[in-house]
Design a protein around this motif. Structure first.
Motif, PDB file in Angstrom:
ATOM      1  N   VAL A 262     -42.098 -21.864 -16.866  1.00 45.89           N
ATOM      2  CA  VAL A 262     -42.984 -22.858 -17.456  1.00 45.89           C
ATOM      3  C   VAL A 262     -44.404 -22.291 -17.445  1.00 45.89           C
TER       4      VAL A 262
ATOM      5  N   GLY B 239     -32.102 -26.241 -16.532  1.00 49.69           N
ATOM      6  CA  GLY B 239     -32.781 -26.788 -15.366  1.00 49.69           C
ATOM      7  C   GLY B 239     -33.964 -25.959 -14.893  1.00 49.69           C
ATOM      8  N   ASN B 240     -34.300 -24.914 -15.634  1.00 45.59           N
ATOM      9  CA  ASN B 240     -35.443 -24.092 -15.237  1.00 45.59           C
ATOM     10  C   ASN B 240     -36.778 -24.716 -15.630  1.00 45.59           C
ATOM     11  N   ALA B 241     -36.732 -25.777 -16.399  1.00 47.50           N
ATOM     12  CA  ALA B 241     -37.943 -26.534 -16.708  1.00 47.50           C
ATOM     13  C   ALA B 241     -37.560 -28.000 -16.809  1.00 47.50           C
ATOM     14  N   ILE B 242     -38.509 -28.842 -16.438  1.00 53.00           N
ATOM     15  CA  ILE B 242     -38.297 -30.286 -16.526  1.00 53.00           C
ATOM     16  C   ILE B 242     -39.336 -30.817 -17.512  1.00 53.00           C
TER      17      ILE B 242
ATOM     18  N   ALA C 185     -42.758 -29.013 -16.481  1.00 54.98           N
ATOM     19  CA  ALA C 185     -42.978 -28.628 -15.090  1.00 54.98           C
ATOM     20  C   ALA C 185     -41.816 -27.774 -14.621  1.00 54.98           C
TER      21      ALA C 185
END
Lengths: 319, 249
Positions: B20, A132-135, B222
């Motif tokens: 990111v 969940g640290n990047a989408i 993101a």
């Protein structure tokens, strides 16, 4: 034409709430006709339950004695047999769907989109990676079936009041005998289900023992909450595995989450990021759990939790 | 059984807080510590224990990736695997392609058991083992917390949402590991030296006849939405008041 086939999750007697959440996800895809497949030993009442979900257009009931317990290797070929004509095939990102859907995808010769958290278009979705640290935004290739699992913590349940038609399907599929269900051991509990409870109280390693975990259960019962745990508490044997919340356990989104004696490893935090309000109780004021908590209380849980339980009891008594 | 095949994936170490890239082109992996995917380490540990019990002759570790991945395969050899196979490609393979590659290696090696981690902690896909089992036409036992071999069968306890499920599978089969299957051993220095002498075959991906898959296109990355900074209360009364404020009590 966008036609979506959802695979219902159930235990033979009732439909898992994950199904209604998948329906909501599917209904966000523009101009979609939504069909739900119920694969069971005798799925009449299950199919009836699913037919009552709003947005469902049709329920396909696939009865087979082999479906009395969900075994991926047995269900997958049956799903493939009815998959023709569907542009999308979705299942829940629960252990049921995680086990089954990639097997379906591989038989159809496509990759799978895991853990859809939002729908951007018929072939465009967002999903979490790296705990969940990047989408990431994922585009599925056009002209091939889109096989996916739905991150159920991202969706509300579809409402009732629907009246979809139910169609019995006879399926011609080779059902293998190489995988045999033996038994399910389940900690029976009268508490709200962890994955759908509005309130959840979780305990961590700081509880120190299985006996001390009673503090968590008592507080949860005063609140009418479900009970969860950190990986550390499960590994230490305080509670069974099905209570683990986090990247590799359950991803939940209750209105209220109370983390007690949980330091907040990123793997745990990823399981609770969608909670409405997060409360952290921990003796270490520097613990990472406080970085995402809405309300923090630094102190000794063995003092605080009984006090809180009494206060909750008093507060609800006043109502 | 003669052979166990274990998949090892090189991933960003689980202690690294992944960020990111500011241009949204991916996550920052330059200069970041890389390790064996923790679930794969558990898979290897299980294979080694089976071999040490005398129930398997050879443990082969396999990975797919660039020559950098040799580092993780050497670690696997130091843990105790007998030999390693690297299917070399600079491209990131998707789960379906990975499954097709593993199947090709299975055809060459004919293992009695394939052990994989249930998911890799980078893409969190949780697919490859299930896909491999489907393509191979063999049983899958995902999320295993206990594995007992008995001749040409195995009994596997699986961690499922409602508890622990037991299934019986015919071998060969694919088993994917959950956290509580075992605790992997630490590598000792002399073993690292010995591992350097163990065979590591490198096979260019182009040498295998792998059907190309229609890959999913990852178009943007993101960071997750940040939660608002919360408040610290002094005592239980303050906590109760804050919860009542929000209508939660």
């Amino acid at each position: 034409m966008t036609r979506i086939l959802l695979i219902a999750e159930h235990d033979g007697t009732s439909v898992n709430p994950s199904t209604a959440k998948c329906v909501t996800c599917a209904s966000e895809i523009p101009d979609a006709e939504i069909h739900v497949a119920v694969l069971a030993k005798d799925g009449a009442s299950l199919a009836g339950e699913v037919a009552g979900l709003t947005s469902v257009d049709k329920v396909i009931q696939v009865d087979n004695p082999a479906n009395s317990y969900p075994v991926a290797a047995i269900l997958a070929p049956q799903i493939v047999a009815i998959a023709d004509g569907y542009s999308h095939i979705f299942g829940p990102s629960t252990t049921f769907g995680k086990d089954l859907m990639p097997r379906v995808a591989a038989l159809l010769g496509v990759n799978q989109i895991s853990d859809i958290m939002s729908v951007l278009g018929s072939h465009s979705f967002r999903r979490p990676i790296y705990a969940g640290n990047a989408i990431v935004t994922v585009e599925a290739p056009a002209g091939l079936p889109v096989v996916a699992t739905v991150r159920i913590a991202s969706y509300a349940s579809a409402a009732g009041g629907g009246s979809a038609s139910i169609e019995a399907a006879s399926v011609d599929a080779d059902i293998p005998g190489h995988t045999r269900f033996i038994e399910l051991r389940s900690g029976k509990s009268d508490r709200p289900d962890l994955q759908t409870a509005a309130k959840v109280v979780s305990g961590g390693r700081a509880l120190g023992s299985a006996e001390n975990f009673d503090l968590i259960y008592k507080l949860a019962d005063a609140l009418g909450a479900g009970v969860g745990a950190s990986r550390a508490a499960v590994d230490a044997g305080y509670v069974p595995n099905e209570m683990q919340v986090g990247q590799t356990g359950k991803i939940i989104a209750p209105e209220l989450y109370i983390a007690i004696g949980i330091s907040g490893a990123i793997q745990h935090l990823t399981g609770i990021k969608d909670a409405g309000t997060i409360v952290a109780i921990n003796k270490d004021g520097e613990a990472p759990i406080f970085e995402i908590a809405d309300i923090g209380l630094v102190g000794d849980l063995f003092k605080i939790v009984p006090e809180l339980e009494a206060a909750v009891g008093a507060a609800s008594g006043r109502e | 059984m003669e052979k166990i095949l274990v998949g090892l994936k090189r991933v960003v170490d689980y202690n690294v807080r992944v960020r990111v890239r500011s241009d949204g082109s991916g996550v920052e992996t330059d200069g970041v510590k890389m390790s064996i995917n923790p679930f794969d380490e558990i898979a290897l540990e299980e294979a080694l224990r089976i071999k040490e019990r005398g129930e398997a002759g050879e443990v082969i570790v396999i990975s797919i990736g660039s020559s950098d991945v040799r580092q993780q395969l050497r670690t696997g050899l130091a843990m105790g695997a007998d030999r390693a196979i690297l299917v070399e490609t600079d491209a990131q393979t998707d789960p379906l392609t990975s499954a097709r590659i593993l199947l090709e290696i299975i055809k060459r090696e004919d293992p009695g058991l394939v052990l994989l981690g249930k998911q890799a902690i980078d893409n969190d896909h949780n697919q490859t083992g299930q896909m491999l089992a489907a393509l191979w036409g063999r049983p899958q036992a995902t999320f295993a917390s206990e594995l007992v071999l008995d001749g040409d069968q195995a009994t596997v306890t699986r961690e499922v949402d409602i508890g622990l499920e037991s299934i019986e599978i015919d071998l060969p089969a694919v088993v994917t590991t959950d956290l509580r299957l075992n605790e992997p051993r630490y590598v000792k220095l002399p073993d690292i030296m010995k591992a350097k002498k163990k065979p590591l075959d490198q096979i260019p991906l182009a040498d295998l006849d792998i059907e190309a898959s229609a890959a999913l296109n990852e178009t943007a990355f993101a960071p997750p939405e940040e939660r608002q900074k919360g408040i610290i209360v002094d005592d239980v009364a303050g906590l109760v008041a804050a919860l009542q404020d929000k209508g939660l009590l």
